[in-house]
Design a protein around this motif. Structure first.
Motif, PDB file in Angstrom:
ATOM      1  N   GLY A   1      18.959  27.874 -15.657  1.00 63.44           N
ATOM      2  CA  GLY A   1      17.792  28.097 -16.492  1.00 63.44           C
ATOM      3  C   GLY A   1      18.095  27.841 -17.957  1.00 63.44           C
ATOM      4  O   GLY A   1      19.233  27.585 -18.359  1.00 63.44           O
ATOM      5  N   VAL A   2      17.058  27.900 -18.788  1.00 62.78           N
ATOM      6  CA  VAL A   2      17.191  27.619 -20.210  1.00 62.78           C
ATOM      7  C   VAL A   2      17.172  28.923 -21.005  1.00 62.78           C
ATOM      8  O   VAL A   2      16.684  29.952 -20.544  1.00 62.78           O
ATOM      9  CB  VAL A   2      16.058  26.692 -20.708  1.00 62.78           C
ATOM     10  N   ASP A   3      17.722  28.852 -22.222  1.00 64.51           N
ATOM     11  CA  ASP A   3      17.747  30.037 -23.078  1.00 64.51           C
ATOM     12  C   ASP A   3      16.374  30.357 -23.651  1.00 64.51           C
ATOM     13  O   ASP A   3      16.028  31.524 -23.844  1.00 64.51           O
ATOM     14  CB  ASP A   3      18.728  29.821 -24.237  1.00 64.51           C
ATOM     15  N   VAL A   4      15.600  29.299 -23.949  1.00 62.17           N
ATOM     16  CA  VAL A   4      14.295  29.511 -24.582  1.00 62.17           C
ATOM     17  C   VAL A   4      13.354  28.384 -24.188  1.00 62.17           C
ATOM     18  O   VAL A   4      13.773  27.234 -24.025  1.00 62.17           O
ATOM     19  CB  VAL A   4      14.433  29.591 -26.125  1.00 62.17           C
ATOM     20  N   VAL A   5      12.081  28.732 -24.020  1.00 65.46           N
ATOM     21  CA  VAL A   5      11.020  27.748 -23.802  1.00 65.46           C
ATOM     22  C   VAL A   5      10.061  27.826 -24.982  1.00 65.46           C
ATOM     23  O   VAL A   5       9.618  28.919 -25.346  1.00 65.46           O
ATOM     24  CB  VAL A   5      10.239  27.996 -22.503  1.00 65.46           C
ATOM     25  N   TYR A   6       9.751  26.674 -25.569  1.00 68.68           N
ATOM     26  CA  TYR A   6       8.727  26.591 -26.607  1.00 68.68           C
ATOM     27  C   TYR A   6       7.498  25.943 -25.979  1.00 68.68           C
ATOM     28  O   TYR A   6       7.494  24.749 -25.681  1.00 68.68           O
ATOM     29  CB  TYR A   6       9.232  25.774 -27.799  1.00 68.68           C
ATOM     30  N   ASP A   7       6.453  26.743 -25.764  1.00 70.23           N
ATOM     31  CA  ASP A   7       5.299  26.323 -24.968  1.00 70.23           C
ATOM     32  C   ASP A   7       4.026  26.363 -25.811  1.00 70.23           C
ATOM     33  O   ASP A   7       3.537  27.434 -26.161  1.00 70.23           O
ATOM     34  CB  ASP A   7       5.163  27.240 -23.751  1.00 70.23           C
TER      35      ASP A   7
ATOM     36  N   GLY B   1       0.174  26.247 -22.766  1.00 72.93           N
ATOM     37  CA  GLY B   1      -0.592  27.409 -22.316  1.00 72.93           C
ATOM     38  C   GLY B   1      -0.760  27.504 -20.821  1.00 72.93           C
ATOM     39  O   GLY B   1       0.209  27.495 -20.055  1.00 72.93           O
ATOM     40  N   LYS B   2      -1.997  27.570 -20.381  1.00 76.09           N
ATOM     41  CA  LYS B   2      -2.323  27.905 -18.991  1.00 76.09           C
ATOM     42  C   LYS B   2      -1.597  27.052 -17.960  1.00 76.09           C
ATOM     43  O   LYS B   2      -1.053  27.568 -16.982  1.00 76.09           O
ATOM     44  CB  LYS B   2      -3.844  27.780 -18.786  1.00 76.09           C
ATOM     45  N   ASP B   3      -1.556  25.743 -18.192  1.00 81.09           N
ATOM     46  CA  ASP B   3      -0.998  24.836 -17.179  1.00 81.09           C
ATOM     47  C   ASP B   3       0.518  24.950 -17.018  1.00 81.09           C
ATOM     48  O   ASP B   3       1.060  24.557 -15.972  1.00 81.09           O
ATOM     49  CB  ASP B   3      -1.347  23.379 -17.512  1.00 81.09           C
ATOM     50  N   THR B   4       1.201  25.438 -18.024  1.00 80.69           N
ATOM     51  CA  THR B   4       2.670  25.464 -17.978  1.00 80.69           C
ATOM     52  C   THR B   4       3.264  26.865 -18.030  1.00 80.69           C
ATOM     53  O   THR B   4       4.468  27.028 -17.803  1.00 80.69           O
ATOM     54  CB  THR B   4       3.251  24.661 -19.170  1.00 80.69           C
ATOM     55  N   PHE B   5       2.458  27.865 -18.308  1.00 78.79           N
ATOM     56  CA  PHE B   5       2.989  29.194 -18.615  1.00 78.79           C
ATOM     57  C   PHE B   5       3.861  29.772 -17.504  1.00 78.79           C
ATOM     58  O   PHE B   5       5.009  30.178 -17.737  1.00 78.79           O
ATOM     59  CB  PHE B   5       1.840  30.156 -18.940  1.00 78.79           C
ATOM     60  N   GLN B   6       3.346  29.821 -16.313  1.00 81.83           N
ATOM     61  CA  GLN B   6       4.108  30.421 -15.214  1.00 81.83           C
ATOM     62  C   GLN B   6       5.364  29.605 -14.914  1.00 81.83           C
ATOM     63  O   GLN B   6       6.441  30.166 -14.647  1.00 81.83           O
ATOM     64  CB  GLN B   6       3.234  30.523 -13.956  1.00 81.83           C
ATOM     65  N   GLY B   7       5.248  28.289 -14.975  1.00 79.45           N
ATOM     66  CA  GLY B   7       6.416  27.443 -14.767  1.00 79.45           C
ATOM     67  C   GLY B   7       7.455  27.651 -15.849  1.00 79.45           C
ATOM     68  O   GLY B   7       8.661  27.623 -15.583  1.00 79.45           O
ATOM     69  N   SER B   8       6.994  27.878 -17.075  1.00 73.60           N
ATOM     70  CA  SER B   8       7.922  28.134 -18.178  1.00 73.60           C
ATOM     71  C   SER B   8       8.736  29.392 -17.925  1.00 73.60           C
ATOM     72  O   SER B   8       9.953  29.425 -18.145  1.00 73.60           O
ATOM     73  CB  SER B   8       7.152  28.262 -19.499  1.00 73.60           C
ATOM     74  N   LEU B   9       8.078  30.434 -17.469  1.00 71.59           N
ATOM     75  CA  LEU B   9       8.796  31.677 -17.144  1.00 71.59           C
ATOM     76  C   LEU B   9       9.843  31.421 -16.065  1.00 71.59           C
ATOM     77  O   LEU B   9      10.959  31.944 -16.127  1.00 71.59           O
ATOM     78  CB  LEU B   9       7.808  32.763 -16.678  1.00 71.59           C
ATOM     79  N   ALA B  10       9.482  30.597 -15.088  1.00 70.14           N
ATOM     80  CA  ALA B  10      10.412  30.307 -13.985  1.00 70.14           C
ATOM     81  C   ALA B  10      11.626  29.523 -14.453  1.00 70.14           C
ATOM     82  O   ALA B  10      12.684  29.577 -13.821  1.00 70.14           O
ATOM     83  CB  ALA B  10       9.675  29.536 -12.890  1.00 70.14           C
ATOM     84  N   CYS B  11      11.488  28.796 -15.564  1.00 67.01           N
ATOM     85  CA  CYS B  11      12.598  27.977 -16.073  1.00 67.01           C
ATOM     86  C   CYS B  11      13.633  28.778 -16.851  1.00 67.01           C
ATOM     87  O   CYS B  11      14.724  28.269 -17.129  1.00 67.01           O
ATOM     88  CB  CYS B  11      12.052  26.874 -16.982  1.00 67.01           C
ATOM     89  N   LEU B  12      13.305  30.004 -17.216  1.00 69.93           N
ATOM     90  CA  LEU B  12      14.186  30.779 -18.087  1.00 69.93           C
ATOM     91  C   LEU B  12      15.354  31.400 -17.333  1.00 69.93           C
ATOM     92  O   LEU B  12      15.226  31.800 -16.175  1.00 69.93           O
ATOM     93  CB  LEU B  12      13.390  31.899 -18.769  1.00 69.93           C
ATOM     94  N   LYS B  13      16.476  31.496 -18.012  1.00 72.60           N
ATOM     95  CA  LYS B  13      17.616  32.223 -17.472  1.00 72.60           C
ATOM     96  C   LYS B  13      17.400  33.722 -17.663  1.00 72.60           C
ATOM     97  O   LYS B  13      16.457  34.146 -18.347  1.00 72.60           O
ATOM     98  CB  LYS B  13      18.906  31.785 -18.157  1.00 72.60           C
ATOM     99  N   THR B  14      18.245  34.521 -17.097  1.00 73.73           N
ATOM    100  CA  THR B  14      18.175  35.970 -17.305  1.00 73.73           C
ATOM    101  C   THR B  14      18.255  36.272 -18.804  1.00 73.73           C
ATOM    102  O   THR B  14      19.083  35.710 -19.519  1.00 73.73           O
ATOM    103  CB  THR B  14      19.331  36.674 -16.573  1.00 73.73           C
TER     104      THR B  14
END
Length: 262
Positions: A147-153, A156-169
Motif C-alpha cells: 500500500g501507499v503512505d498517502v493518497v491525494y484524491d 471524490g465519489k468515483d475513487t474514494f473507496q478505492g483510495s482507502l483500499a490503496c493505503l497501508k496501515t
C-alpha cells in the motif's frame, strides 16, 4: 480568486509595500477580473523578480494547494510512496513534480494515454490509466501489497473507496476535491481496519496567518525559480476576451493554465 500585478498606490501609514512592487494574492476579496483592484496589504505576497508575472498569476492557487497537501497535511519525505489521482490536472501535475523532487515514489492515475505521457514527464514513476485497468489492483501490484503512505484524491465519489483500499496501515487519505461528486459517508469502522487517517483540508485555513501565507507562497516561488515546478501556461487571453476563455474551458479546449491579461 488569484492575480498578480504591480502596486500603483498604498494606503496612508502602510509599511512593507511600495509603489512599483510586484505582488500576488489568492482568495478574498474576489474580483481579479479587473484592470485594478484594491486589496488589504496583509493579503498580498511579494513576487520575486525571478518569477514571470504571468506564471505567478497562474500558480498561486494550485501551487499553494500543493504546498499545503505535500508539506502540511502529510509531510512527504524520501522513501514515501504517494498516489495522486488526476495526475495530469492542474494541482495533480504540481503534486507529482514536487513529490518526486522530495524523494517519494509517485504513482499517478489519469484517463488517457496523452495524459499518461504528461504525468510521466511530471515525475510519476508509475502511471495508471484508470479506464483501462483497476487502479487498486495495480497499486497493490506496484507496492507488493504494502500500500501507499498517502493518497491525494481530488476526484471524490468515483475513487474514494478505492483510495482507502490503496493505503497501508496508518496511511493518510487526503481528500481535497470531489470532481465526480461527494463521496458516500464513511463509518469510523472503515478507518479502524487499518488505523487510517482521513482529512479534508481547506487551503485558506492553512494560510490564515500572515506567516503561514508567506511561508507557503515563498516555498512555491522558490520551487518554480529552481525548476522543481514547471508551470504550463498554455493559453493567454486579453481581459476583454474573458467570455471566450470561459467558453474554451467549458468545451475542454484548454490544457494547463489559462491567464487573463488586462
Amino acid at each position: 480568486m488569484e492575480a498578480c500585478g504591480v502596486v500603483t498606490a498604498v494606503g496612508p501609514g502602510l509599511t512593507g509595500r511600495q509603489v512599483g512592487d510586484l505582488v500576488a494574492y489568492i482568495g478574498t476579496p474576489m474580483g481579479s477580473y479587473a484592470e485594478e483592484q484594491i486589496l488589504p496589504a496583509n493579503k498580498v505576497v511579494p513576487v520575486p523578480p525571478s518569477i514571470d508575472p504571468i506564471v505567478a498569476a497562474s500558480v498561486m492557487l494550485k501551487g499553494m494547494t500543493a504546498q499545503v497537501l505535500l508539506r502540511q497535511c502529510f509531510k512527504v519525505e524520501p522513501g514515501h510512496t504517494v498516489l495522486v489521482h488526476a495526475a495530469a490536472g492542474g494541482v495533480g501535475s504540481l503534486l507529482c513534480q514536487w513529490a518526486n523532487a522530495l524523494g517519494a515514489t509517485v504513482i499517478g492515475t489519469v484517463s488517457t494515454k496523452e495524459k499518461a505521457a504528461q504525468a510521466k514527464e511530471d515525475g510519476c514513476h508509475h502511471v495508471i490509466i484508470y479506464k483501462e485497468e483497476d487502479f487498486v489492483a495495480r497499486v497493490t501490484e506496484i507496492t507488493s501489497d504494502n500500500g501507499v503512505d498517502v493518497v491525494y484524491d481530488s476526484v471524490g465519489k468515483d475513487t474514494f473507496q478505492g483510495s482507502l483500499a490503496c493505503l497501508k496501515t496508518r496511511g493518510y487519505m487526503v481528500s481535497f476535491g470531489q470532481a465526480s461528486g461527494r463521496p458516500d459517508p464513511v463509518p469510523l469502522s472503515a478507518l479502524a481496519a487499518k488505523s487510517l487517517f482521513l482529512t479534508r483540508p481547506a487551503l485558506f485555513q492553512y494560510t490564515a496567518t500572515r506567516d503561514k501565507l508567506l511561508e507557503a507562497a515563498g516555498e512555491v516561488f522558490a520551487n518554480v525559480a529552481s525548476g522543481v515546478l514547471r508551470v504550463r501556461v498554455n493559453h493567454k487571453y486579453s481581459l476583454s476576451h474573458a467570455a471566450q476563455a470561459h467558453a474554451d474551458l467549458e468545451n475542454r479546449k484548454t490544457s494547463g493554465s489559462a491567464v487573463l491579461i488586462p
